[in-house]
Design an enzyme around this catalytic site. Sequence first.
Site, PDB file in Angstrom:
ATOM      1  N   ASP A  68       0.849  -1.190   0.000  1.00  0.00           N
ATOM      2  CA  ASP A  68       0.000   0.000   0.000  1.00  0.00           C
ATOM      3  C   ASP A  68       0.882   1.236   0.000  1.00  0.00           C
ATOM      4  OD1 ASP A  68      -3.207   0.369   0.662  1.00  0.00           O
ATOM      5  OD2 ASP A  68      -2.016   2.136   1.197  1.00  0.00           O
ATOM      6  N   GLY A 113     -12.877   7.018  -3.258  1.00  0.00           N
ATOM      7  CA  GLY A 113     -13.648   7.256  -2.039  1.00  0.00           C
ATOM      8  C   GLY A 113     -15.124   7.237  -2.392  1.00  0.00           C
ATOM      9  N   TYR A 183     -13.629   8.604 -12.388  1.00  0.00           N
ATOM     10  CA  TYR A 183     -13.455   7.288 -11.743  1.00  0.00           C
ATOM     11  C   TYR A 183     -13.997   6.144 -12.594  1.00  0.00           C
ATOM     12  CZ  TYR A 183     -13.969   3.660  -8.152  1.00  0.00           C
ATOM     13  OH  TYR A 183     -13.919   2.487  -7.445  1.00  0.00           O
ATOM     14  N   GLU A 225     -15.421   8.448   2.853  1.00  0.00           N
ATOM     15  CA  GLU A 225     -16.345   7.407   3.276  1.00  0.00           C
ATOM     16  C   GLU A 225     -17.530   7.297   2.332  1.00  0.00           C
ATOM     17  OE1 GLU A 225     -17.369  11.122   5.676  1.00  0.00           O
ATOM     18  OE2 GLU A 225     -15.606  10.161   4.805  1.00  0.00           O
ATOM     19  N   LYS A 226     -18.117   6.110   2.250  1.00  0.00           N
ATOM     20  CA  LYS A 226     -19.296   5.878   1.421  1.00  0.00           C
ATOM     21  C   LYS A 226     -20.555   5.956   2.279  1.00  0.00           C
ATOM     22  CE  LYS A 226     -16.864   3.270  -2.099  1.00  0.00           C
ATOM     23  NZ  LYS A 226     -16.835   2.054  -2.960  1.00  0.00           N
ATOM     24  N   ALA A 227     -21.712   5.860   1.615  1.00  0.00           N
ATOM     25  CA  ALA A 227     -22.987   6.169   2.264  1.00  0.00           C
ATOM     26  C   ALA A 227     -23.252   5.403   3.565  1.00  0.00           C
ATOM     27  CB  ALA A 227     -24.143   5.959   1.281  1.00  0.00           C
ATOM     28  N   THR A 255     -31.459   5.383  -5.222  1.00  0.00           N
ATOM     29  CA  THR A 255     -31.463   3.975  -4.815  1.00  0.00           C
ATOM     30  C   THR A 255     -30.120   3.321  -5.134  1.00  0.00           C
ATOM     31  OG1 THR A 255     -32.542   3.468  -6.925  1.00  0.00           O
ATOM     32  CG2 THR A 255     -33.946   3.601  -4.964  1.00  0.00           C
ATOM     33  N   ARG A 256     -29.713   2.444  -4.230  1.00  0.00           N
ATOM     34  CA  ARG A 256     -28.467   1.696  -4.380  1.00  0.00           C
ATOM     35  C   ARG A 256     -28.630   0.329  -3.728  1.00  0.00           C
ATOM     36  NH1 ARG A 256     -27.831   5.773  -6.757  1.00  0.00           N
ATOM     37  NH2 ARG A 256     -26.017   7.158  -6.869  1.00  0.00           N
ATOM     38  N   ARG A 320     -29.450   2.593  -9.069  1.00  0.00           N
ATOM     39  CA  ARG A 320     -28.527   1.545  -9.518  1.00  0.00           C
ATOM     40  C   ARG A 320     -28.684   0.312  -8.637  1.00  0.00           C
ATOM     41  NH1 ARG A 320     -22.779   3.475  -8.853  1.00  0.00           N
ATOM     42  NH2 ARG A 320     -23.074   4.478 -10.888  1.00  0.00           N
TER      43      ARG A 320
END
Length: 377
Positions: A68, A113, A183, A225-227, A255-256, A320
């Site tokens: 990393d 991210g 991205y 950070e994601k949702a 929507t996810r 999605r």
Amino acid sequence: SHRSGRSQWRDDELAWAWSISNLRPATQETEIEVSSDLVVVAGAGGFLGGHLVSELRKQGCQRIRAVDIKPPDEWSQRFGDVENLSLDLNIKENCETASRDACEIYNFAANMGGIGFIEQNKALCMLSVLINTQLLQAAMKFDVQKYFYSSSACVYNADKQKAFEATSLKEEDAYPALAEDGYGWEKLFSERMCRHFREDFNLRTRVARFHNAYGPWGTWFGGREKAPAAICRKVIESKLTGKQEIEIWGTGEQTRSFMYIDDCIRGVQLIMNSEILEPINLGCSEAVSINQLVDLVEDIAGVKLHRKYNLNAPKGVNGRNSDNTLIKKLLNWEPSIPLRTGLEKTYAWICDQYMARGKRESRSFVSNQHCVPNRPL
């Protein structure tokens, strides 16, 4: 004669359909093979890579090289019995150092991210193409046997994701191409690189399109950070401060689907050891709106918050979801851990991290009993 771009994409769709039709459906779930040779995990200091290293150790893998760009003391998970290297894989020589003597490479390394980060850092996201390209070259140079690339649902055509009702995206829906700017285009280009290294140089590549993996050890503050993690943190903050309010990006109707990390890592290994040549969805098919996601976290926390909608914030596509028809057919498996189950574990972990961070930063933190889940885990 010159051929139009539309004709070329049509040929790609036909080639994809042909390659899939010639694969035999699985009659039982595929077994995971554990290599006795050196396995390299690129991006091992991050969420996905750290969990894969952990799982490889549990499975008895004796030779693991974790790589990393961050110093090891900043990795999400680090293990003393693993070869831990801090290398910038944007540099060709470092890719060769990472790949030397390897039998398998899992490439999770990328600058990425949540939606806020990728919408505001398109160039940085695009530059991750250097990592995959140079790792592929190094894999070929050192005769690596297996190569896995972590792609994303952000490769899918945006025109097919305009409705708030979750669109279940099939693998062929990536073309004609209209990926997430920055991205998504890097991911789609890197998928093509994997394909052509397989076709031209006989490098065994496998590609999965991830749909929103989440869970403990993921980034939960700082902007990347994601949702799921962001909402857990916001609910915890509201509960501790007594503010009783939460900011939601967009209308909350987006929507996810969200895939718990244990499902994600199992899927990665199943795909790596499969005969699936083309990119395949790896995601849960349980779609929810962002408002429903907040409902779940509020219920876990035992609170009900006033919702403040920030319509100017980044929000991504409207709808999605992952169509899992193909992965069920070819692997007799799909991600199945319920969202509620995964969120309970994630909320508890972020709560612990939040309180530990508060203790480090101040002696005047609120007792952690105030943010614990509403029900036992």
